[in-house]
Design a protein around this motif. Structure first.
Motif, mmCIF file in Angstrom:
data_model
loop_
_atom_site.group_PDB
_atom_site.id
_atom_site.type_symbol
_atom_site.label_atom_id
_atom_site.label_comp_id
_atom_site.label_asym_id
_atom_site.label_seq_id
_atom_site.Cartn_x
_atom_site.Cartn_y
_atom_site.Cartn_z
ATOM 1 N N ASP A 1 0.858 -1.179 0.000
ATOM 2 C CA ASP A 1 0.000 0.000 0.000
ATOM 3 C C ASP A 1 0.899 1.235 0.000
ATOM 4 O O ASP A 1 1.714 1.415 0.922
ATOM 5 C CB ASP A 1 -0.900 0.004 1.247
ATOM 6 C CG ASP A 1 -1.879 -1.157 1.249
ATOM 7 O OD1 ASP A 1 -2.445 -1.462 0.180
ATOM 8 O OD2 ASP A 1 -2.071 -1.774 2.319
ATOM 9 N N TRP A 2 0.760 2.059 -1.038
ATOM 10 C CA TRP A 2 1.669 3.201 -1.174
ATOM 11 C C TRP A 2 0.921 4.377 -1.792
ATOM 12 O O TRP A 2 0.389 4.278 -2.900
ATOM 13 C CB TRP A 2 2.853 2.821 -2.055
ATOM 14 C CG TRP A 2 3.871 3.909 -2.248
ATOM 15 C CD1 TRP A 2 3.999 4.713 -3.348
ATOM 16 C CD2 TRP A 2 4.877 4.332 -1.327
ATOM 17 N NE1 TRP A 2 5.036 5.599 -3.179
ATOM 18 C CE2 TRP A 2 5.597 5.389 -1.944
ATOM 19 C CE3 TRP A 2 5.246 3.926 -0.044
ATOM 20 C CZ2 TRP A 2 6.658 6.034 -1.313
ATOM 21 C CZ3 TRP A 2 6.304 4.563 0.590
ATOM 22 C CH2 TRP A 2 7.003 5.584 -0.040
ATOM 23 N N GLN A 3 0.852 5.463 -1.024
ATOM 24 C CA GLN A 3 0.276 6.728 -1.488
ATOM 25 C C GLN A 3 -1.107 6.546 -2.114
ATOM 26 O O GLN A 3 -1.389 7.014 -3.211
ATOM 27 C CB GLN A 3 1.234 7.416 -2.462
ATOM 28 C CG GLN A 3 2.532 7.835 -1.800
ATOM 29 C CD GLN A 3 3.450 8.623 -2.715
ATOM 30 O OE1 GLN A 3 3.229 8.702 -3.933
ATOM 31 N NE2 GLN A 3 4.497 9.217 -2.154
ATOM 32 N N GLY A 4 -1.973 5.815 -1.387
ATOM 33 C CA GLY A 4 -3.361 5.696 -1.788
ATOM 34 C C GLY A 4 -3.668 4.606 -2.785
ATOM 35 O O GLY A 4 -4.826 4.447 -3.190
ATOM 36 N N GLU A 5 -2.674 3.833 -3.197
ATOM 37 C CA GLU A 5 -2.894 2.738 -4.131
ATOM 38 C C GLU A 5 -2.390 1.430 -3.518
ATOM 39 O O GLU A 5 -1.437 1.427 -2.730
ATOM 40 C CB GLU A 5 -2.170 3.004 -5.456
ATOM 41 C CG GLU A 5 -2.321 1.907 -6.506
ATOM 42 C CD GLU A 5 -3.761 1.648 -6.935
ATOM 43 O OE1 GLU A 5 -4.446 0.887 -6.208
ATOM 44 O OE2 GLU A 5 -4.193 2.199 -7.959
ATOM 45 N N THR A 6 -3.059 0.340 -3.871
ATOM 46 C CA THR A 6 -2.629 -0.996 -3.459
ATOM 47 C C THR A 6 -2.056 -1.711 -4.672
ATOM 48 O O THR A 6 -2.731 -1.852 -5.697
ATOM 49 C CB THR A 6 -3.799 -1.796 -2.878
ATOM 50 O OG1 THR A 6 -4.265 -1.154 -1.689
ATOM 51 C CG2 THR A 6 -3.364 -3.219 -2.543
ATOM 52 N N GLN B 1 -2.897 -2.985 -10.029
ATOM 53 C CA GLN B 1 -3.190 -1.752 -9.308
ATOM 54 C C GLN B 1 -4.682 -1.770 -8.970
ATOM 55 O O GLN B 1 -5.532 -1.545 -9.835
ATOM 56 C CB GLN B 1 -2.826 -0.546 -10.166
ATOM 57 C CG GLN B 1 -1.349 -0.519 -10.534
ATOM 58 C CD GLN B 1 -1.052 0.469 -11.643
ATOM 59 O OE1 GLN B 1 -0.968 1.678 -11.388
ATOM 60 N NE2 GLN B 1 -0.906 -0.020 -12.859
ATOM 61 N N ASN C 1 -6.926 -0.028 -7.054
ATOM 62 C CA ASN C 1 -7.837 1.107 -7.150
ATOM 63 C C ASN C 1 -7.996 1.587 -8.593
ATOM 64 O O ASN C 1 -9.084 1.982 -9.007
ATOM 65 C CB ASN C 1 -7.348 2.257 -6.268
ATOM 66 C CG ASN C 1 -7.338 1.870 -4.793
ATOM 67 O OD1 ASN C 1 -8.091 0.990 -4.376
ATOM 68 N ND2 ASN C 1 -6.487 2.519 -4.011
#
Length: 343
Positions: free
Chosen positions: A67-72, A132, A134
């Motif tokens: 999970d990084w900066q709002g994305e999985t 990705q 999201n």
């Protein structure tokens, strides 16, 4: 080597009902990845992995999620990165932290940081897929020379991919149907193939030096070339060229000796295996270790061997010469016909 596979699509119900197919696809990868198996099924994505564990046996499990900066991001990866330390240092400087020392984790963070631009930064052999969650998009990439295979097809309003053709064919939505082009590949070019051809109808191969993006909402697949072989003027003289080639070959081989499990080389007595074994042997000897080398022969080979232009002599005499030169511990493996032919 490892094996990867998966399916991503617009409708999560399509993915959720295919668990048995994913198990069958994973089973086709068992010989590529005998050590560990993993599967990620969530929403509109299913990612499958079979692992041959080489580096960071405990922390390199896949599919790997970040999970990084709002994305999985979820990664399945087959390959090796030879510049892992350099990439890790660059990522750490940008705020990334790591749980282990696997190249898998570094690759996942590299994609989260740089997206498609991470691929040209990678020095190695690889085929990988990143989901990705999201964005609802799948990213696929293959190394510059195509050492690691990656096939795909579009079916069930989705993209299905795998390391091997038989992995795709294990999915019920991928028929084992050969069209005229596939038949021509088998009869006229076999055992080779035209790059990009998957032999079976509607099956394609991601080309060396390519990456692809599949958007589930539009069912759109776009292909991009990030590297191609180019020719340039060669200004160096013979001596400089020899030094440069030696440096490149030595660096390439030594980078591939990084492992958390024992490393060995195959030794056939030919130029390639002898060069690799000699450089590996020098590297091991300098560290106070002993390289293990292996040669494979066949029972009654002396009796049945016939010289040809392709192979004018037997391997054994050249293997023995290399054994005398190296500091390695050599192992002879002799196979008999019943071991090669299934009962």
């Amino acid at each position: 080597m490892c094996g990867i596979a998966g399916q991503v699509g617009r409708d999560p119900r399509t993915i959720q009902r295919r668990y048995a197919a994913y198990c069958a696809m994973q089973q086709t990868l068992a010989r590529r990845g005998p050590d560990q198996r993993g599967m990620y099924i969530c929403g509109a994505a299913a990612l499958i992995h079979a692992r041959l564990a080489v580096v960071d046996l405990e922390n390199g499990l896949q599919p790997m999620q970040l999970d990084w900066q709002g994305e999985t991001y979820v990664l399945v990866y087959n390959g090796e990165l030879y510049n892992t330390p350099e990439l890790r240092a660059a990522l750490a400087a940008r705020g990334h932290s790591f749980n282990g020392h696997s190249d898998t984790e570094v690759l996942l963070h590299a994609f989260a940081e740089w997206g498609a631009n991470c691929v040209p930064r990678c020095n190695g052999i690889f085929a990988f897929a990143v989901w990705q969650q999201n964005a609802g998009a799948l990213f696929l990439a293959r190394d510059r020379c195509g050492v690691k295979p990656l096939f795909y097809t579009q079916a069930e309003d989705s993209l299905i991919f795998g390391s091997e053709l038989k992995t795709l064919l294990a999915h019920p939505a991928v028929p084992s149907r050969v069209d005229a082009n596939g038949l021509a590949e088998v009869l006229l070019l076999g055992p080779g193939r035209t790059p990009g051809c998957g032999v079976f109808q509607n099956v394609r191969e991601l080309l060396p030096g390519q990456y692809a993006v599949y958007e589930t909402q539009t069912a759109r697949l776009t292909l991009h070339t990030y590297w191609r072989l180019e020719d340039h003027d060669h200004p160096d003289d013979f001596a400089a060229t020899a030094r440069r080639v030696r440096d490149l070959v030595t660096d390439a081989i030594e980078r591939q000796l990084v492992s958390d499990v024992p490393v060995a080389t195959f030794l056939s007595g030919g130029l390639d295996s002898s060069l690799i074994s000699a450089i590996a042997d020098a590297h091991f000897t300098a560290q106070g270790n002993q390289l293990q080398t292996f040669s494979v022969g066949y029972r009654d080979n002396k009796k049945y061997f016939h010289a040809t232009k392709f192979q004018p002599g037997a391997d054994a005499p050249y293997i023995r010469k290399m054994n005398d030169f190296l500091h390695a511990r050599h192992h002879w493996v002799t196979l008999d016909t019943p071991e090669l032919v299934p009962a």
